[in-house]
Design a protein around this motif. Sequence first.
Motif, PDB file in Angstrom:
ATOM      1  N   GLY A   1       0.820  -1.199   0.000  1.00  0.00           N
ATOM      2  CA  GLY A   1       0.000   0.000   0.000  1.00  0.00           C
ATOM      3  C   GLY A   1       0.852   1.245   0.000  1.00  0.00           C
ATOM      4  O   GLY A   1       2.095   1.164  -0.079  1.00  0.00           O
ATOM      5  N   PRO A   2       0.242   2.435   0.100  1.00  0.00           N
ATOM      6  CA  PRO A   2       1.006   3.689   0.151  1.00  0.00           C
ATOM      7  C   PRO A   2       1.985   3.681   1.320  1.00  0.00           C
ATOM      8  O   PRO A   2       1.674   3.155   2.392  1.00  0.00           O
ATOM      9  CB  PRO A   2      -0.086   4.750   0.347  1.00  0.00           C
ATOM     10  N   ASN A   3       3.151   4.277   1.112  1.00  0.00           N
ATOM     11  CA  ASN A   3       4.201   4.172   2.130  1.00  0.00           C
ATOM     12  C   ASN A   3       3.751   4.695   3.492  1.00  0.00           C
ATOM     13  O   ASN A   3       4.095   4.134   4.527  1.00  0.00           O
ATOM     14  CB  ASN A   3       5.475   4.887   1.671  1.00  0.00           C
ATOM     15  N   TYR A   4       2.939   5.762   3.520  1.00  0.00           N
ATOM     16  CA  TYR A   4       2.533   6.333   4.809  1.00  0.00           C
ATOM     17  C   TYR A   4       1.560   5.432   5.563  1.00  0.00           C
ATOM     18  O   TYR A   4       1.378   5.587   6.771  1.00  0.00           O
ATOM     19  CB  TYR A   4       1.944   7.736   4.620  1.00  0.00           C
ATOM     20  N   GLU A   5       0.930   4.504   4.864  1.00  0.00           N
ATOM     21  CA  GLU A   5       0.060   3.525   5.526  1.00  0.00           C
ATOM     22  C   GLU A   5       0.808   2.263   5.916  1.00  0.00           C
ATOM     23  O   GLU A   5       0.468   1.610   6.911  1.00  0.00           O
ATOM     24  CB  GLU A   5      -1.108   3.147   4.606  1.00  0.00           C
ATOM     25  N   ILE A   6       1.841   1.908   5.157  1.00  0.00           N
ATOM     26  CA  ILE A   6       2.509   0.619   5.322  1.00  0.00           C
ATOM     27  C   ILE A   6       3.662   0.673   6.323  1.00  0.00           C
ATOM     28  O   ILE A   6       3.907  -0.278   7.058  1.00  0.00           O
ATOM     29  CB  ILE A   6       3.026   0.124   3.950  1.00  0.00           C
ATOM     30  N   ILE A   7       4.380   1.800   6.387  1.00  0.00           N
ATOM     31  CA  ILE A   7       5.571   1.850   7.249  1.00  0.00           C
ATOM     32  C   ILE A   7       5.223   1.840   8.735  1.00  0.00           C
ATOM     33  O   ILE A   7       5.760   1.026   9.495  1.00  0.00           O
ATOM     34  CB  ILE A   7       6.439   3.071   6.913  1.00  0.00           C
TER      35      ILE A   7
END
Length: 414
Positions: free
Chosen positions: A260-266
Amino acid sequence: MAQEFRNWSGSISCTPATIAAPKSVKQLRTVVTRAASRGATVRPVGSGHSSTPIFSTADVLLSLDKLTGMTEVDAEAGWAKVLPGTGLRDLGEQLAQHGLAMENLGDVDYQSIAGAVSTGTHGSGITLGNLSSTVLGGLLVNGRGVEMPFGLDAGVPREDLDADQLLRAVQVSLGSLGVLTSLTLRVEEAHHLHRLNWITHIDWVLENYAELVSTNRSMDFYWYPRSDLAQVRTLNKPGDEPELTPRGEPYSELKKDVTGPNYEIIPNDRMLRFEEMEYMLPFDPELTAFRYVRERVKSAHRAEVGWRVLVRTIAPDHAMLSNTEAEYRRGAPSMTIALLQNNTLPFQRYFDDVEPLFWRFEGRPHWGKKHRLKGPELAALYPQWDSFQAIRKTLDPEAVYMNDYLRELFGEEM
């Protein structure tokens, strides 16, 4: 009536005379000038995630919660201007609307951007810097209540302040130079990440650590003292994943596989609150310092440690007080070792016993987490220490932004 403020973990509290939450820079400047005129102090606070008394004050506690949002963006040039109280989660969503993203994020996303930057918050990745390294410029209100630009926003620099030095001082400043009112951040094209979380034995991690770090965009691991297992997390752009995984190894199990988008996944979800100590050490593919920590925890603390030890990597940067600053590390990357303990369990004996191991390996503490170092020891770890202190006294000559804890850190106890 005075109101108590308590940090996220619950271990630190203060009772300021005033909690101010200005809605504009004009109101913020008024708060600062009035405090300065009566000899009071001001301490800015973000989400209160720090595990140190960095925010503690008996005078004015300054919340930036009402100064949020992205004010300007240039996708072609790769920068965005952001207000200081903006939460990292909200910032990720706002950047995504413009097809942009932060280069990297930390372990959690409930911090404000100003607080995260000011304490050197970081994620993991040997080629990825901390959040502070993405600061290109901005604005701050100094100890006289004057809003002044720095970095890209400075235009023509002042004769009494070197523009490059000022930027490198502000990037990690602990809120001691002034209150950030705007940040100009380097951003990049929005991207998805593929996250894999594996449970495996710590011996597999020790054997393969160097390859894991060099072949993944981002890699970190948790070690669980009671089971001697580890959770390995890798983050890569889809299609760029290396072949090395613990699949088929004893004790190995795939726990998470998401894209998913990096801000959701990290970021991780943190329902349990905890105390933390973290030190930045020279990168060592052999994990020598971690091996010492592991043996010490197993021999002396296994019965009381309720959580885990986290190991990450960070690229070097040039901020004066960054604990991954390049000059001290001779341009090399850093690795970090963090001790985490549930906030309902004792932590002091555990942290105090292990901390000297970090000192043996030229460790520098995370500014927002537990440690025992003070001015003289810290000054020896930062080549630009004196330059930073000189800039601090220029921007805040009356020490409006100081508190007792910062005086200890900077070696200026009253």
